[in-house]
Design an enzyme around this catalytic site. Structure first.
Site, PDB file in Angstrom:
ATOM      1  N   GLU A  33       0.858  -1.203   0.000  1.00  0.00           N
ATOM      2  CA  GLU A  33       0.000   0.000   0.000  1.00  0.00           C
ATOM      3  C   GLU A  33       0.886   1.243   0.000  1.00  0.00           C
ATOM      4  O   GLU A  33       1.892   1.298   0.721  1.00  0.00           O
ATOM      5  CB  GLU A  33      -0.880  -0.049   1.252  1.00  0.00           C
ATOM      6  CG  GLU A  33      -2.285   0.451   1.046  1.00  0.00           C
ATOM      7  CD  GLU A  33      -3.130  -0.397   0.109  1.00  0.00           C
ATOM      8  OE1 GLU A  33      -3.159  -0.085  -1.105  1.00  0.00           O
ATOM      9  OE2 GLU A  33      -3.770  -1.352   0.578  1.00  0.00           O
ATOM     10  N   HIS A  34       0.503   2.210  -0.803  1.00  0.00           N
ATOM     11  CA  HIS A  34       1.297   3.446  -0.982  1.00  0.00           C
ATOM     12  C   HIS A  34       2.701   3.123  -1.490  1.00  0.00           C
ATOM     13  O   HIS A  34       3.641   3.863  -1.232  1.00  0.00           O
ATOM     14  CB  HIS A  34       1.367   4.255   0.319  1.00  0.00           C
ATOM     15  CG  HIS A  34       0.048   4.881   0.670  1.00  0.00           C
ATOM     16  ND1 HIS A  34      -0.373   6.073   0.115  1.00  0.00           N
ATOM     17  CD2 HIS A  34      -0.961   4.457   1.468  1.00  0.00           C
ATOM     18  CE1 HIS A  34      -1.578   6.363   0.587  1.00  0.00           C
ATOM     19  NE2 HIS A  34      -1.969   5.387   1.408  1.00  0.00           N
ATOM     20  N   SER A 124     -11.750   1.600  -4.833  1.00  0.00           N
ATOM     21  CA  SER A 124     -11.474   2.232  -6.125  1.00  0.00           C
ATOM     22  C   SER A 124     -12.675   2.328  -7.050  1.00  0.00           C
ATOM     23  O   SER A 124     -12.604   1.964  -8.229  1.00  0.00           O
ATOM     24  CB  SER A 124     -10.348   1.506  -6.856  1.00  0.00           C
ATOM     25  OG  SER A 124      -9.209   1.549  -6.090  1.00  0.00           O
ATOM     26  N   ASP A 170      -4.751   1.152  -9.041  1.00  0.00           N
ATOM     27  CA  ASP A 170      -6.196   0.933  -9.114  1.00  0.00           C
ATOM     28  C   ASP A 170      -6.659   0.742 -10.557  1.00  0.00           C
ATOM     29  O   ASP A 170      -7.421  -0.177 -10.874  1.00  0.00           O
ATOM     30  CB  ASP A 170      -6.949   2.109  -8.496  1.00  0.00           C
ATOM     31  CG  ASP A 170      -6.497   2.393  -7.079  1.00  0.00           C
ATOM     32  OD1 ASP A 170      -5.771   1.560  -6.513  1.00  0.00           O
ATOM     33  OD2 ASP A 170      -6.854   3.457  -6.551  1.00  0.00           O
TER      34      ASP A 170
HETATM   35  C1  GLA Z   1      -5.198   4.904  -3.713  1.00  0.00           C
HETATM   36  C2  GLA Z   1      -4.466   5.304  -4.988  1.00  0.00           C
HETATM   37  C3  GLA Z   1      -3.480   4.216  -5.407  1.00  0.00           C
HETATM   38  C4  GLA Z   1      -2.589   3.790  -4.257  1.00  0.00           C
HETATM   39  C5  GLA Z   1      -3.418   3.500  -3.010  1.00  0.00           C
HETATM   40  C6  GLA Z   1      -2.551   3.226  -1.812  1.00  0.00           C
HETATM   41  O1  GLA Z   1      -6.037   3.816  -3.953  1.00  0.00           O
HETATM   42  O2  GLA Z   1      -5.349   5.559  -6.030  1.00  0.00           O
HETATM   43  O3  GLA Z   1      -2.713   4.660  -6.501  1.00  0.00           O
HETATM   44  O4  GLA Z   1      -1.595   4.745  -4.006  1.00  0.00           O
HETATM   45  O5  GLA Z   1      -4.276   4.582  -2.698  1.00  0.00           O
HETATM   46  O6  GLA Z   1      -1.840   2.058  -1.981  1.00  0.00           O
END
Ligand code: GLA
Length: 383
Positions: A33-34, A124, A170
């Site tokens: 994540e991130h 998403s 996403d």
């Molecule tokens: C959101 C963003 C992704 C990603 C996540 C965290 O969903 O759209 O690009 O950075 O946060 O992992």
């Protein structure tokens, strides 16, 4: 397919004709994540929930769009100065503009859409919407834009028309998803492989705190900037390191005095997350979901304490999961609300859900919503 009747009848009612129907899914992310905008790996999969759209060229230079769930209508043009007034319509407008920037000229069209990805849950829904229009318009107008570029169309819609400087995860999952598989994606170069995902003896379930999650105007962009500042220092010392996820802890520690503590914490999380993802992938090949789960808890508390994108309700859910013996639990997606993703042994599933519902409701006045995860296919034409 769920909602197909609604989409078809609404389109007919609004525009007195029939168009083509497309679907794009939301996504889960097992771990990583991130890391996407930090040059790292992610491990998402498309889900069986998403956005269903119907559309048909209308021979004008206007787009006429109806949002079924919001019961709202918007009409706008194709050019940069024709921005729609409605916030939701910017996603469609942005996709049209980003396609045009890549030589993909569309005409005006009529469209309706609906979705069953929960909004603001970190699954998403916005990427699903962008991907649905990018995929459908590319198909209908025979634009010949390849799938990786369609992914960027969605991502750049976020950057240039919505204001979230998101990574690639996403939209990639929404376009490239494959039933029964996760996508191990190297976000530094968009190379990927499909990893069969069949956690025998376990269930994967999302618990939605229903705490509002909106990345627009959230500190998401600030997190990204923090990591970029650290990456800049790293790069001066280690030219091979372009993004923080490409650094190891020794390298990171060597620039500690050159960055502020907050930025350092963000980068420390990201470097740790890259390592957790590697460990989780290795464990998964051996079917060792206990280790995967441990990594997930590591992600949760890293996101909470170092990256600071969790919230009280999600920390509570992760804690309840741990008490219930759940193998892995963590906040999923960008953060600031939304869901936890949980990997739980089948025999513990019922007691975990009951405990989480009861204790969460006692503390916060409502139960979390429960979504069982089904990994489905990516964007596609339905009719
Ligand atoms: C959101 C963003 C992704 C990603 C996540 C965290 O969903 O759209 O690009 O950075 O946060 O992992």
């Amino acid at each position: 397919m769920k909602n197909l009747e609604i989409v078809r009848s609404t389109f007919k009612e609004k525009f007195e004709t029939e168009g083509s129907v497309y679907f794009s899914p939301g996504r889960i992310n097992l771990i990583g994540e991130h890391t996407d905008y930090n040059g790292g790996f992610v491990l998402p999969g498309a889900v069986d929930k998403g956005m269903l759209i119907e559309l048909k060229p209308n021979g004008t230079d206007k787009i006429r769009a109806y949002a079924i769930d919001l019961k709202d209508y918007s009409e706008f043009g194709l050019n940069e100065e024709d921005k729609p007034a409605e916030g939701w319509a910017k996603y469609i407008f942005g996709v049209v503009r980003e396609l045009a920037k890549r030589g993909g000229k569309t005409g005006g069209f009529d469209t309706v859409f609906t979705g069953d990805v929960p909004l603001g849950a970190g699954m998403s829904s916005s990427a699903a919407l962008e991907s649905a229009y990018a995929y459908a318009l590319n198909d209908i107008y025979s634009l010949g834009i390849d799938k990786k570029e369609l992914v960027k169309v969605g991502q750049m819609t976020e950057h240039n028309y919505v204001g979230v400087n998101c990574g690639i995860m996403d939209q990639f999952a929404s376009i490239f998803g494959k039933e029964g598989h996760l996508i191990k994606l190297d976000c530094s170069n968009m190379e990927f492989e499909y990893v069969p995902f069949n956690p025998k003896g376990y269930k994967v379930v999302l618990l939605d705190s229903v705490v509002k999650h909106a990345l627009v105007g959230s500190p998401y962009n600030e997190r990204r900037l923090s990591c970029e500042r650290v990456a800049k220092e790293l790069n001066k010392k280690y030219p091979e390191v372009e993004f923080v996820c490409q650094a190891n802890f020794d390298q990171l520690n060597s620039v500690k005095d050159l960055v502020n503590q907050e930025d350092f914490n963000r980068a420390e999380y990201a470097v740790g997350e890259a390592e957790r993802l590697r460990n989780a992938c290795e464990a998964m090949t051996k079917g060792d979901f206990e280790t995967v789960g441990k990594m997930m808890y590591g992600t949760h508390w890293g996101m909470s304490k170092l990256y600071e994108v969790s919230c009280e309700e999600l920390d509570f859910l992760a804690t309840v999961a741990e008490e219930a013996g759940v193998s892995g639990s963590r906040i999923m997606g960008g953060g600031f609300g939304g869901c936890t993703i949980n990997v739980v042994k089948e025999e513990l599933y019922d007691s975990f859900i009951a405990k989480a519902k009861k204790e969460f409701a006692e503390k916060y006045g409502h139960e979390p919503k429960v979504y069982d995860v089904v990994i489905g296919d990516g964007s596609r034409k339905i009719i």
